[in-house]
Motif scaffolding. Structure first.
Motif, PDB file in Angstrom:
ATOM      1  N   THR A   2     -37.567   0.585  63.384  1.00 14.57           N
ATOM      2  CA  THR A   2     -38.658   0.577  64.347  1.00 14.57           C
ATOM      3  C   THR A   2     -39.968   0.930  63.662  1.00 14.57           C
ATOM      4  O   THR A   2     -39.998   1.668  62.684  1.00 14.57           O
ATOM      5  N   ASP A   3     -41.048   0.391  64.197  1.00 12.34           N
ATOM      6  CA  ASP A   3     -42.368   0.654  63.649  1.00 12.34           C
ATOM      7  C   ASP A   3     -42.959   1.863  64.376  1.00 12.34           C
ATOM      8  O   ASP A   3     -43.236   1.800  65.573  1.00 12.34           O
ATOM      9  N   ASP A   5     -45.812   3.044  64.356  1.00 13.93           N
ATOM     10  CA  ASP A   5     -47.202   2.856  64.785  1.00 13.93           C
ATOM     11  C   ASP A   5     -47.318   1.883  65.954  1.00 13.93           C
ATOM     12  O   ASP A   5     -48.417   1.622  66.430  1.00 13.93           O
ATOM     13  N   HIS A   6     -46.169   1.363  66.383  1.00 11.78           N
ATOM     14  CA  HIS A   6     -46.227   0.300  67.389  1.00 11.78           C
ATOM     15  C   HIS A   6     -46.855   0.782  68.695  1.00 11.78           C
ATOM     16  O   HIS A   6     -47.628   0.046  69.327  1.00 11.78           O
ATOM     17  N   ASP A   7     -46.534   2.019  69.091  1.00 15.43           N
ATOM     18  CA  ASP A   7     -47.082   2.496  70.366  1.00 15.43           C
ATOM     19  C   ASP A   7     -48.592   2.656  70.302  1.00 15.43           C
ATOM     20  O   ASP A   7     -49.315   2.309  71.238  1.00 15.43           O
ATOM     21  N   GLU A   9     -50.591   0.994  68.295  1.00 13.66           N
ATOM     22  CA  GLU A   9     -51.155  -0.352  68.213  1.00 13.66           C
ATOM     23  C   GLU A   9     -51.198  -1.000  69.603  1.00 13.66           C
ATOM     24  O   GLU A   9     -52.184  -1.642  69.971  1.00 13.66           O
ATOM     25  N   GLN A  10     -50.139  -0.799  70.351  1.00 11.66           N
ATOM     26  CA  GLN A  10     -50.115  -1.368  71.708  1.00 11.66           C
ATOM     27  C   GLN A  10     -51.192  -0.732  72.593  1.00 11.66           C
ATOM     28  O   GLN A  10     -51.855  -1.411  73.384  1.00 11.66           O
TER      29      GLN A  10
END
Lengths: 138, 167
Positions: A2-3, A5-7, A9-10
């Motif tokens: 899982t990334d 930083d995804h949250d 970025e979203q």
């Protein structure tokens, strides 16, 4: 995998940048095609000279064909286009102050008609003004 | 992203993309007024001369914005040696529409606190929709450097909003 930083970025992507309304108005002046000009347009610098010249021409012409009366022109339309406003980068004046040049362009069209002789008189006047808007600086 | 190669009206294209393009222009401009000037010049050039070129129109328009911004900086101050300048109004003008969610509002504020070199990578990736390879080309840095600045920025943003929400 899982990334992490995804949250973030979203969340960033959900932020809405402010709309550039002022730029859109300025782009219209540069990218929109000029309004079409249909029919015969006589461009004169002043309305009075246009009217006088047309009356003289009509008088001479109608006199040659034994028309006893000169045409009587009736005002039928006065039109002013929406002005195109263009702002330029600020400039520094001689006294050290700043000002933003603004260019405003529009067209005035006035139309007269003589129903009896079925003739029209059109006065078309393009306007182009450049002014300086003083800027306050701290 | 809508296809800029098609014959669609510039208004529709600008209405969809203008806001994020202006945010990108703001990263390389000294002030809000300069960002407007940069976006106007860049978009006119893109729309008149470049949108029919092959390739990603998004990268083309971002390139046009950067070129206009650097031209303006050179014209307005030849003594400037930095390409990325934080303007005086950076802290007072909001870049985003108001957010009701406090976490998002904190994130919007925190973005301005990032170092300029990290912030421009974030803006180019999120709102420029560019890859690290394309960001590297825009900024004349390697893709790895771009990715590294992104990671530092994410870490900093996470710290900022965590601190803000715990205040």
């Amino acid at each position: 995998m899982t990334d992490p930083d995804h949250d973030i970025e979203q969340a960033l992507a959900s932020l809405r940048p402010r709309a550039p309304a002022a730029v859109a108005a300025r782009l219209a002046a540069e990218l929109d095609p000029p309004a079409s000009r249909r029919g015969v347009i006589i461009a004169w610098s002043a309305g009075l000279s246009a009217l006088a010249a047309a009356l003289v021409a009509a008088f001479v012409f109608l006199g040659g064909v034994a028309e006893p009366e000169a045409p009587t022109y009736r005002l039928v339309q006065v039109e002013q286009t929406r002005p195109d406003v263009q702002f330029f980068r600020p400039v520094q004046m001689e006294d050290g102050s700043f000002a933003r040049p603004m260019r405003v362009r529009w067209q005035d069209t006035t139309r007269w008609e003589d129903a009896r002789s079925n003739t029209r008189l059109i006065n078309y006047r393009p306007n182009d003004q450049l002014t300086l808007l003083p800027l306050e600086t701290n | 992203m809508h296809d800029a190669h098609s014959g669609q009206d510039w208004r529709a294209w600008f209405a969809e993309h203008g806001a994020r393009l202006r945010l990108i222009a703001r990263q390389w401009a000294r002030s809000e007024a300069d960002a407007d000037d940069v976006l106007q010049e860049a978009f006119v050039r893109f729309w008149k001369h470049q949108r029919h070129l092959p390739g990603n129109p998004n990268a083309l328009v971002v390139t046009s914005i950067r070129r206009s911004a650097l031209d303006l900086l050179r014209r307005s101050d030849r003594r400037a040696v930095r390409e990325k300048i934080v303007g005086d109004d950076m802290e007072t003008v909001t870049w985003f529409e108001p957010e009701a969610d406090p976490r998002l509002a904190a994130l919007a504020d925190s973005l301005k606190l990032l170092p300029a070199e990290q912030r421009e990578v974030v803006v180019l990736k999120v709102w420029g929709e560019l890859t690290f390879d394309e960001i590297g080309e825009q900024l004349s840095i390697s893709p790895n450097t771009a990715a590294s600045r992104w990671r530092y920025a994410m870490e900093a943003l996470r710290k900022h909003i965590t601190a803000r929400t715990h205040d």
